[in-house]
Design an enzyme around this catalytic site. Structure first.
Site, short mmCIF file in Angstrom:
data_model
loop_
_atom_site.label_atom_id
_atom_site.label_comp_id
_atom_site.label_asym_id
_atom_site.label_seq_id
_atom_site.Cartn_x
_atom_site.Cartn_y
_atom_site.Cartn_z
N LEU A 134 0.83 -1.21 0.00
CA LEU A 134 0.00 0.00 0.00
C LEU A 134 0.86 1.25 0.00
CD1 LEU A 134 -2.79 -1.00 2.56
CD2 LEU A 134 -2.85 -1.11 0.06
N SER A 135 2.16 1.04 -0.17
CA SER A 135 3.09 2.16 -0.26
C SER A 135 3.21 2.97 1.02
CB SER A 135 2.68 3.07 -1.41
OG SER A 135 3.70 3.97 -1.64
N SER A 136 3.38 2.25 2.11
CA SER A 136 3.60 2.96 3.38
C SER A 136 4.89 3.76 3.33
CB SER A 136 3.64 1.95 4.53
OG SER A 136 4.61 0.97 4.28
N ALA A 138 6.29 5.49 0.81
CA ALA A 138 6.10 6.82 0.21
C ALA A 138 5.15 7.65 1.05
CB ALA A 138 5.58 6.68 -1.22
N ALA A 139 4.15 7.00 1.68
CA ALA A 139 3.22 7.78 2.51
C ALA A 139 3.99 8.48 3.64
CB ALA A 139 2.13 6.88 3.07
N ASP A 181 4.22 5.66 -6.47
CA ASP A 181 3.74 5.80 -5.09
C ASP A 181 3.57 7.26 -4.67
OD1 ASP A 181 3.96 3.06 -5.24
OD2 ASP A 181 5.77 2.94 -4.04
C1 GLA Z 1 6.37 -0.81 -5.55
C2 GLA Z 1 7.19 0.38 -6.01
C3 GLA Z 1 6.47 1.15 -7.10
C4 GLA Z 1 6.03 0.23 -8.23
C5 GLA Z 1 5.29 -0.97 -7.67
C6 GLA Z 1 4.98 -2.01 -8.73
O1 GLA Z 1 5.21 -0.39 -4.91
O2 GLA Z 1 7.45 1.22 -4.90
O3 GLA Z 1 7.30 2.18 -7.57
O4 GLA Z 1 7.10 -0.14 -9.04
O5 GLA Z 1 6.05 -1.63 -6.67
O6 GLA Z 1 4.11 -1.50 -9.68
#
Ligand code: GLA
Length: 404
Positions: A134-136, A138-139, A181
């Site tokens: 869930l991209s913690s 980058a969050a 993200d």
């Molecule tokens: C991770 C990376 C993103 C992207 C996804 C796959 O979340 O942080 O940049 O590459 O994987 O789509």
């Protein structure tokens, strides 16, 4: 202990800063940075393709206050153990597995971009979904960037914040990922699909066609937790670049740092035969996924739920067979989700090496779908299922400073 719900409310978050750092509650400010899903566009951001995203109504929070007299960053977390404390003038290097990497990376990225940080912060973070997908990362990176900017009176455009977060991830953390993200987290709008062109760094928030059926977002965690940088993520990026370099040469062009997004579909069709082994499968995934994104955005615009769902599930299939990023428990979850009643489509939510899967599900079938996924995953992976939440959420707006 894994928490699904955000811990506490605004007053508690402010009180936590007051108590821990003896700060007047009126000085405390809040950043809310949501997690994201990516319905289509798996592993093509780093190849400069176009990706789709939505922010969801679960978020990382940072309650903070500027400390003008003290050029330090001092933080605690309600989700992670230990304190973070460092001087703006002597930011320590990365320490593997330490949550302090994110604030340190944020300060380094801002300084490297020429921003004069005169003022540190104290702060308390919370947000319990750090297992990946869930991209913690980058969050929380975006949350520190916004807090440091607010504390220092800096006004930074969203595009620059995307680059700054990328500098944290690529530069400080060593992950060779793209801009999916931070772009999703900064640019998304509730009920819209965020379509991000990673080559031109432009985006569009696209409303759904009126015929699109209502849906909820189902998140199913695998229980596998691992920092992305210690998976095969970077190796896959390298294999994509090998494919891009070979295709560029076969097309009679020269270039370094080639990405598959620099190769046209015609060039790929003409020269795909020069590729063998892993680079061949990675390129097949990337070009297939670029087409699925194009078709999926069109399906979203005209409100074709069935086609959107079909493309998501096809994306999951290609991630497993062409990109070969599916850890076995995640493949189990993907298979469970795509065969659950009411699910329109499902795929790995993030990179697929650990973390979670995402599905779009009909609202009237959603609660039963959660129960069924929990039951079936507990049977398939009893050792992981106890710490693997499954829950429903909805789309939401992107990151922002929140008024008290
Ligand atoms: C991770 C990376 C993103 C992207 C996804 C796959 O979340 O942080 O940049 O590459 O994987 O789509």
């Amino acid at each position: 202990m894994l928490r699904v719900a955000e811990t506490g409310d605004t007053a508690q978050r402010i009180e936590a800063v007051h108590k821990r750092y003896d700060i007047d509650p009126k000085q405390v400010r809040l950043v809310r940075a949501p997690y994201r899903i990516c319905p289509l566009g798996a592993h093509i951001d780093h190849q400069l393709g176009t990706v789709t995203a939505m922010a969801i109504d679960r978020a990382v929070w940072l309650a903070f206050a500027p400390t003008p007299a003290d050029r330090r960053v001092r933080l605690t977390s309600r989700s992670f153990a230990g304190d973070v404390d460092f001087a703006l003038d002597a930011v320590p290097d990365r320490v593997d597995g330490d949550w302090g990497n994110f604030p340190r990376g944020a300060v380094r990225a801002l300084q490297a971009a020429g921003h004069d940080l005169r003022c540190g912060i104290v702060g308390v973070t919370d947000g319990g979904l750090a297992e990946g997908g869930l991209s913690s990362s980058a969050a929380i990176g975006v949350a520190y960037l916004l807090a440091l900017q607010a504390a220092n009176g800096l006004v930074v455009a969203a595009d620059d914040n995307i680059r700054l977060d990328q500098a944290i991830e690529n530069g400080y953390l060593g992950l060779r990922n793209g801009i999916l993200d931070p772009a999703a987290i900064l640019l998304s709008r509730r009920d819209q699909l965020t379509v991000i062109d990673c080559k031109s760094m432009t985006h569009e928030v696209v409303p759904a066609g009126t015929a699109l059926l209502p849906f909820r977002v189902l998140i199913a965690f695998s229980g596998l937790r691992q920092a992305l940088v210690s998976t095969d993520y970077n190796r896959r990026v390298g294999e994509c670049q090998q494919a891009a370099t070979a295709l560029l040469a076969a097309s009679g062009r020269v270039g370094t740092q080639a990405r598959l997004g620099h190769i046209t579909q015609d060039e790929y069709d003409a020269h795909a035969g020069v590729l063998t082994g892993p680079p061949s499968r990675r390129a097949a995934h990337v070009f297939g996924e670029m087409a699925r994104v194009r078709d999926g955005v069109a399906a979203w615009r005209r409100g074709d739920t069935a086609e959107l769902g079909r493309l998501m599930t096809a994306s999951g299939h290609s991630s497993i067979h062409n990109y070969e990023c599916g850890a076995p428990p995640l493949i189990d979850l993907y298979d469970i989700l795509r065969t659950t009643d009411g699910v329109y489509g499902a795929r790995f939510s993030g990179a697929g090496f650990r973390g979670c899967c995402v599905a779009l599900v009909a609202p009237d079938a959603a609660v039963d779908a959660v129960a069924s996924v929990r039951r079936r995953y507990a049977r398939a992976r009893p050792e992981l299922a106890a710490e693997a939440p499954v829950f429903l959420c909805d789309s939401d707006d992107g990151a922002r400073l929140v008024a008290q």
